[in-house]
Write an enzyme that holds these catalytic residues in place. Structure first.
Site, PDB file in Angstrom:
ATOM      1  N   ASP A 196      -3.476   9.422 -41.148  1.00 43.79           N
ATOM      2  CA  ASP A 196      -3.812   9.057 -39.767  1.00 43.79           C
ATOM      3  C   ASP A 196      -3.046  10.025 -38.868  1.00 43.79           C
ATOM      4  OD1 ASP A 196      -3.827   7.981 -37.212  1.00 43.79           O
ATOM      5  OD2 ASP A 196      -3.212   5.976 -37.847  1.00 43.79           O
TER       6      ASP A 196
ATOM      7  N   GLY B 133     -13.385   6.762 -32.310  1.00 44.24           N
ATOM      8  CA  GLY B 133     -12.889   7.622 -33.378  1.00 44.24           C
ATOM      9  C   GLY B 133     -11.442   8.021 -33.184  1.00 44.24           C
ATOM     10  N   VAL B 134     -11.172   9.282 -33.480  1.00 43.25           N
ATOM     11  CA  VAL B 134      -9.782   9.745 -33.427  1.00 43.25           C
ATOM     12  C   VAL B 134      -9.264   9.722 -31.975  1.00 43.25           C
ATOM     13  CG1 VAL B 134     -10.268  12.237 -33.281  1.00 43.25           C
ATOM     14  CG2 VAL B 134      -8.209  11.430 -34.448  1.00 43.25           C
ATOM     15  N   ASP B 135     -10.148   9.928 -31.023  1.00 45.19           N
ATOM     16  CA  ASP B 135      -9.773   9.897 -29.600  1.00 45.19           C
ATOM     17  C   ASP B 135      -9.225   8.512 -29.235  1.00 45.19           C
ATOM     18  OD1 ASP B 135      -9.584  10.633 -26.923  1.00 45.19           O
ATOM     19  OD2 ASP B 135     -11.745  10.610 -26.558  1.00 45.19           O
TER      20      ASP B 135
ATOM     21  N   GLY C 243     -17.359  13.422 -36.994  1.00 42.39           N
ATOM     22  CA  GLY C 243     -17.589  11.986 -36.847  1.00 42.39           C
ATOM     23  C   GLY C 243     -18.833  11.722 -36.025  1.00 42.39           C
ATOM     24  N   VAL C 244     -18.627  11.137 -34.848  1.00 42.37           N
ATOM     25  CA  VAL C 244     -19.743  10.782 -33.964  1.00 42.37           C
ATOM     26  C   VAL C 244     -20.585  12.015 -33.620  1.00 42.37           C
ATOM     27  CG1 VAL C 244     -20.257   9.917 -31.634  1.00 42.37           C
ATOM     28  CG2 VAL C 244     -18.560   8.782 -33.036  1.00 42.37           C
ATOM     29  N   TYR C 245     -19.983  13.196 -33.586  1.00 41.29           N
ATOM     30  CA  TYR C 245     -20.725  14.395 -33.199  1.00 41.29           C
ATOM     31  C   TYR C 245     -21.555  14.992 -34.330  1.00 41.29           C
ATOM     32  CZ  TYR C 245     -18.844  14.541 -28.420  1.00 41.29           C
ATOM     33  OH  TYR C 245     -18.541  14.273 -27.100  1.00 41.29           O
TER      34      TYR C 245
HETATM   35  P1  ADP Z   1     -16.212  13.809 -33.015  1.00 42.30           P
HETATM   36  O1  ADP Z   1     -16.804  13.060 -31.835  1.00 42.30           O
HETATM   37  O2  ADP Z   1     -15.638  15.162 -32.644  1.00 42.30           O
HETATM   38  O3  ADP Z   1     -17.142  13.861 -34.179  1.00 42.30           O
HETATM   39  P2  ADP Z   1     -14.676  11.584 -34.196  1.00 42.30           P
HETATM   40  O4  ADP Z   1     -13.414  10.999 -33.705  1.00 42.30           O
HETATM   41  O5  ADP Z   1     -15.901  10.705 -34.173  1.00 42.30           O
HETATM   42  O6  ADP Z   1     -14.891  12.951 -33.393  1.00 42.30           O
HETATM   43  O7  ADP Z   1     -14.471  12.062 -35.680  1.00 42.30           O
HETATM   44  C1  ADP Z   1     -13.776  13.227 -36.047  1.00 42.30           C
HETATM   45  C2  ADP Z   1     -13.093  12.999 -37.387  1.00 42.30           C
HETATM   46  O8  ADP Z   1     -11.871  12.274 -37.153  1.00 42.30           O
HETATM   47  C3  ADP Z   1     -13.897  12.153 -38.375  1.00 42.30           C
HETATM   48  O9  ADP Z   1     -13.841  12.817 -39.642  1.00 42.30           O
HETATM   49  C4  ADP Z   1     -13.132  10.832 -38.402  1.00 42.30           C
HETATM   50  O10 ADP Z   1     -13.228  10.194 -39.674  1.00 42.30           O
HETATM   51  C5  ADP Z   1     -11.720  11.283 -38.148  1.00 42.30           C
HETATM   52  N1  ADP Z   1     -10.749  10.293 -37.676  1.00 42.30           N
HETATM   53  C6  ADP Z   1     -10.951   9.115 -37.041  1.00 42.30           C
HETATM   54  N2  ADP Z   1      -9.764   8.512 -36.775  1.00 42.30           N
HETATM   55  C7  ADP Z   1      -8.787   9.336 -37.254  1.00 42.30           C
HETATM   56  C8  ADP Z   1      -7.358   9.278 -37.303  1.00 42.30           C
HETATM   57  N3  ADP Z   1      -6.674   8.243 -36.805  1.00 42.30           N
HETATM   58  N4  ADP Z   1      -6.683  10.324 -37.881  1.00 42.30           N
HETATM   59  C9  ADP Z   1      -7.355  11.387 -38.382  1.00 42.30           C
HETATM   60  N5  ADP Z   1      -8.697  11.501 -38.362  1.00 42.30           N
HETATM   61  C10 ADP Z   1      -9.405  10.485 -37.815  1.00 42.30           C
END
Ligand code: ADP
Length: 174
Positions: free
Chosen positions: A9, A31-33, A123-125
């Site tokens: 994480d 997501g990660v944001d 992820g979402v993108y």
């Molecule tokens: P994007 O909109 O750029 O695709 P996302 O947040 O939806 O961004 O996903 C980007 C990546 O981050 C995905 O592979 C997701 O599984 C991963 N992710 C989500 N939460 C975390 C976290 N806490 N630490 C690391 N990676 C994460």
């Protein structure tokens, strides 16, 4: 410069800077944001709002990067970047590569020597994580090769799934 991939994480990483896969608004998302904003505390959103009021009134463009403090995170800095959204027809790998190189430029400008990246756009993108891994590793290597004395010593890809870790491990072996 060392480049590695680990499972984990990103919000718990003890590095100088973690990179956020943000959206152009900088005003939070899932997501990660969402995880980074939750862990950094409300001052992070306030700092992002301040950026919108000042230097980024129309938001952060795809492939660009900007730093804020990390506030309650172990990391001193959050470097926000905006990946291309495949669902919106943004399929150019150069724009994804730019997320990594622009983030390393920003890391250098704030003096961050250790930087953790998520799998931006995987992820979402909607990008295939194997393509993200190839583009990310290539971009970081090219960036390092283009700097005689890179200010960054360590790039760590922090992956949230075994599949993502596998993709990055494979890209690093190539
Ligand atoms: P994007 O909109 O750029 O695709 P996302 O947040 O939806 O961004 O996903 C980007 C990546 O981050 C995905 O592979 C997701 O599984 C991963 N992710 C989500 N939460 C975390 C976290 N806490 N630490 C690391 N990676 C994460």
């Amino acid at each position: 410069m060392r480049i590695e991939a680990v499972a984990g994480d990103i919000t718990t990483e003890h590095v100088d800077a973690i990179v956020n896969a943000a959206n152009s608004s900088l005003l939070g998302g899932g997501g990660v944001d969402g995880a980074i904003h939750a862990a950094a505390g409300p001052r992070l959103l306030e700092a992002c709002r301040q950026l919108r009021r000042t230097q980024l009134p129309t938001g952060l463009p795809v492939g660009h990067a900007v730093a804020t403090p990390g506030f309650d995170l172990p990391a001193r800095w959050v470097i926000h970047t905006v990946g291309p959204n495949r669902h919106a027809g943004q399929t150019d790998p150069m724009r994804l590569a730019s997320c990594f190189t622009a983030s390393l430029d920003v890391a250098t400008s704030v003096g961050a020597r250790t930087v953790a990246f998520p799998a931006v756009s995987a992820g979402v993108y909607g990008w295939d994580v194997r393509e993200v891994a190839r583009v990310a590793v290539g971009a970081v290597r090219d960036w390092a090769a283009g700097h005689d004395e890179p200010g960054v010593d360590l790039v760590r890809f922090v992956l949230f799934s075994e599949a993502a870790l596998g993709a990055f491990a494979e890209a690093l072996e190539a």
